[in-house]
Design a protein around this motif. Structure first.
Motif, PDB file in Angstrom:
ATOM      1  N   GLY A 161     -52.856 -35.034  -2.199  1.00 40.87           N
ATOM      2  CA  GLY A 161     -52.041 -35.396  -1.042  1.00 40.87           C
ATOM      3  C   GLY A 161     -52.852 -35.258   0.240  1.00 40.87           C
ATOM      4  O   GLY A 161     -52.813 -36.119   1.121  1.00 40.87           O
ATOM      5  N   ASP A 197     -44.637 -38.559   5.746  1.00 40.26           N
ATOM      6  CA  ASP A 197     -44.969 -37.818   4.523  1.00 40.26           C
ATOM      7  C   ASP A 197     -43.657 -37.731   3.735  1.00 40.26           C
ATOM      8  O   ASP A 197     -42.751 -36.984   4.094  1.00 40.26           O
ATOM      9  CB  ASP A 197     -45.512 -36.432   4.898  1.00 40.26           C
ATOM     10  CG  ASP A 197     -45.887 -35.596   3.674  1.00 40.26           C
ATOM     11  OD1 ASP A 197     -45.365 -35.871   2.581  1.00 40.26           O
ATOM     12  OD2 ASP A 197     -46.696 -34.652   3.823  1.00 40.26           O
ATOM     13  N   SER A 244     -47.708 -36.460  -1.590  1.00 38.93           N
ATOM     14  CA  SER A 244     -48.418 -35.627  -2.520  1.00 38.93           C
ATOM     15  C   SER A 244     -47.743 -35.933  -3.865  1.00 38.93           C
ATOM     16  O   SER A 244     -46.649 -35.445  -4.139  1.00 38.93           O
ATOM     17  CB  SER A 244     -48.269 -34.146  -2.166  1.00 38.93           C
ATOM     18  OG  SER A 244     -48.718 -33.387  -3.269  1.00 38.93           O
ATOM     19  N   THR A 282     -48.549 -34.888  -6.518  1.00 37.59           N
ATOM     20  CA  THR A 282     -48.577 -33.616  -7.235  1.00 37.59           C
ATOM     21  C   THR A 282     -47.143 -33.110  -7.477  1.00 37.59           C
ATOM     22  O   THR A 282     -46.903 -32.358  -8.423  1.00 37.59           O
ATOM     23  CB  THR A 282     -49.315 -32.577  -6.349  1.00 37.59           C
ATOM     24  OG1 THR A 282     -50.514 -33.168  -5.849  1.00 37.59           O
ATOM     25  CG2 THR A 282     -49.627 -31.314  -7.099  1.00 37.59           C
ATOM     26  N   LYS A 283     -46.210 -33.518  -6.625  1.00 39.01           N
ATOM     27  CA  LYS A 283     -44.858 -32.970  -6.633  1.00 39.01           C
ATOM     28  C   LYS A 283     -43.921 -33.867  -7.465  1.00 39.01           C
ATOM     29  O   LYS A 283     -44.103 -33.961  -8.660  1.00 39.01           O
ATOM     30  CB  LYS A 283     -44.376 -32.774  -5.195  1.00 39.01           C
ATOM     31  CG  LYS A 283     -45.452 -32.185  -4.250  1.00 39.01           C
ATOM     32  CD  LYS A 283     -45.846 -30.750  -4.573  1.00 39.01           C
ATOM     33  CE  LYS A 283     -47.108 -30.282  -3.848  1.00 39.01           C
ATOM     34  NZ  LYS A 283     -47.119 -30.422  -2.387  1.00 39.01           N
TER      35      LYS A 283
END
Ligand SMILES: *Cc1c(COP(=O)(O)O)cnc(C)c1O
Length: 388
Positions: free
Chosen positions: A81, A177, A199, A201-202
């Motif tokens: 991110g 974001d 991100s 990742t989340k």
């Protein structure tokens, strides 16, 4: 994206957006093209891929997927991110100014202040709860407005449409974001953002097994600049990680539905709990920006924070350490429920006085509500709260 998929709705796009059976084998899932380079038929004559920093087929499928989910024409995938944020900030020049929300992801704040400020870019961190109040911070050098909504960990909501009107009026680029909401809940481009980033990742990855960043946008000139930076600076993600996020995205809509259901149930459960002082969740009608949340989001998500009665640091640590189903960890958006204590974890580096101004008191606990059985989550929170 193949034309036959252009008309699809969101849930179908999570599965088909940007993806077609592999032309060489018919593989239904985009294969992991673990190759740095691609054979050319003659010098400069190739099948669209030369070198994987510039373009890789697995990463390309993911880039098409995020573009389709955000309703954008262009997508980019990067190594994290923060690599995505770094790529976006590199369109700026020394002397440019950025207006950012003050209650910003800590890693973004660190990147702004410690990497980009020394290169001559100026950042103004302001409260964005009232969109109009930010106009006083606009100067002729304002080139970008940076919004994160909902915010972490206080779950404030920023009006994306109102911010986009201010950005347009002053010819600044609006970046959102969208990590906390995911494209399932909130589509920032259609609300007026120029660039949306995640991100992944989340929630997009969704299984806490990969770190990756994504960008989507519509403007061809801006896209050209970002693709140039992606290739020139080189902070790309690998094919394996691209594959994992593509796989995660296929169940985004199902997971988000359950995250929202469980999030709402936990918010209401905590709100009536005798050991809880206050719950921060945009789904409550008395949340200061509930109306905006309802307008710009499809639902209220799986993130919430609450304070333990008495505001004791020790009691709060006792509660959070007694959780058994919730895991004590940073990060969010995975299938498993996580709990964090901002004052001693994510926000520990901010002086107590400063963090308390934004609401990050000693008794604040942040939850990323997962997709487990709701009764197990409630029982877990209850037994932990009963230890004090
Ligand atoms: C985690 C996070 C980031 C940073 O992403 P990484 O993948 O960890 O680099 C940026 N913004 C928000 C809102 C986040 O939660």
């Amino acid at each position: 994206m193949p034309d036959k998929f252009k008309h699809l709705r969101f849930n179908s796009l999570t599965i088909h957006g940007g993806q077609k059976p592999d032309p060489s084998t018919g593989a239904v899932m985009p294969p992991i093209y673990q190759s740095s380079t691609f054979a050319q038929m003659a010098p400069g004559e190739h099948k669209g891929y030369e070198y994987s920093r510039t373009k890789n087929p697995t990463r390309h499928a993911l880039e098409e997927s995020i573009a389709s989910l955000e309703g954008g024409k262009f997508g980019l995938a990067l190594g994290s991110g923060l690599a995505a944020i770094d790529c976006i900030l590199k369109i700026l020049k020394p002397g440019d100014e950025v207006i950012s929300t003050n209650d910003l992801y800590g890693g973004s704040y660190r990147l702004f202040k410690q990497i980009f400020e020394p290169f001559g870019i100026q950042f103004h961190f302001v409260g964005m709860g009232d969109a109009l109040s930010i106009e006083s911070h606009v100067t002729e050098n304002t080139k970008m407005i940076w919004v994160e909504t909902p915010t972490n960990p206080m779950m404030n909501i920023i009006d994306i449409k109102a911010m986009s009107l201010i950005a347009k009026k002053h010819s600044a680029i609006l970046v959102v974001d969208n990590t906390f909401a995911s494209p399932y809940l909130q589509q920032a481009l259609s609300l007026g953002a120029d660039i949306v980033m995640h991100s992944a990742t989340k929630y997009l990855g969704g299984h806490s097994d990969v770190v990756l960043g994504l960008i989507a946008l519509n403007d061809p000139e801006l896209a050209k600049k970002l693709y140039f930076i992606q290739n020139a600076s080189g902070a790309i993600c690998g094919p394996m990680d691209s594959f994992l996020v593509l796989r995660g995205i296929k169940t985004l809509h199902l997971r988000m539905q359950r995250h929202c259901e469980n999030g709402a149930a936990i918010a209401r459960f905590l709100n009536q709990h005798e050991k809880v002082a206050k719950v921060y969740w945009p789904g409550f009608e008395n949340h200061p920006n509930h109306k905006v949340a309802k307008e710009q989001m499809k639902d209220f998500g799986g993130m919430l924070s609450f304070t333990v009665k008495g505001n004791s640091f020790e009691d709060t640590l006792k509660v959070i350490s007694s959780l058994k189903v919730f895991t004590l960890a940073e990060s969010l958006g995975g299938v498993e429920s996580l709990a964090g204590h901002p004052a001693s974890m994510t926000h520990a580096s901010i002086p107590k006085k400063e963090r308390e101004k934004t609401g990050v008191v000693d008794s604040l606990i942040r939850l990323s509500v997962g997709i487990e059985d709701i009764e197990d989550l409630k029982e877990d929170l209850d037994q932990a709260l009963q230890t004090i």
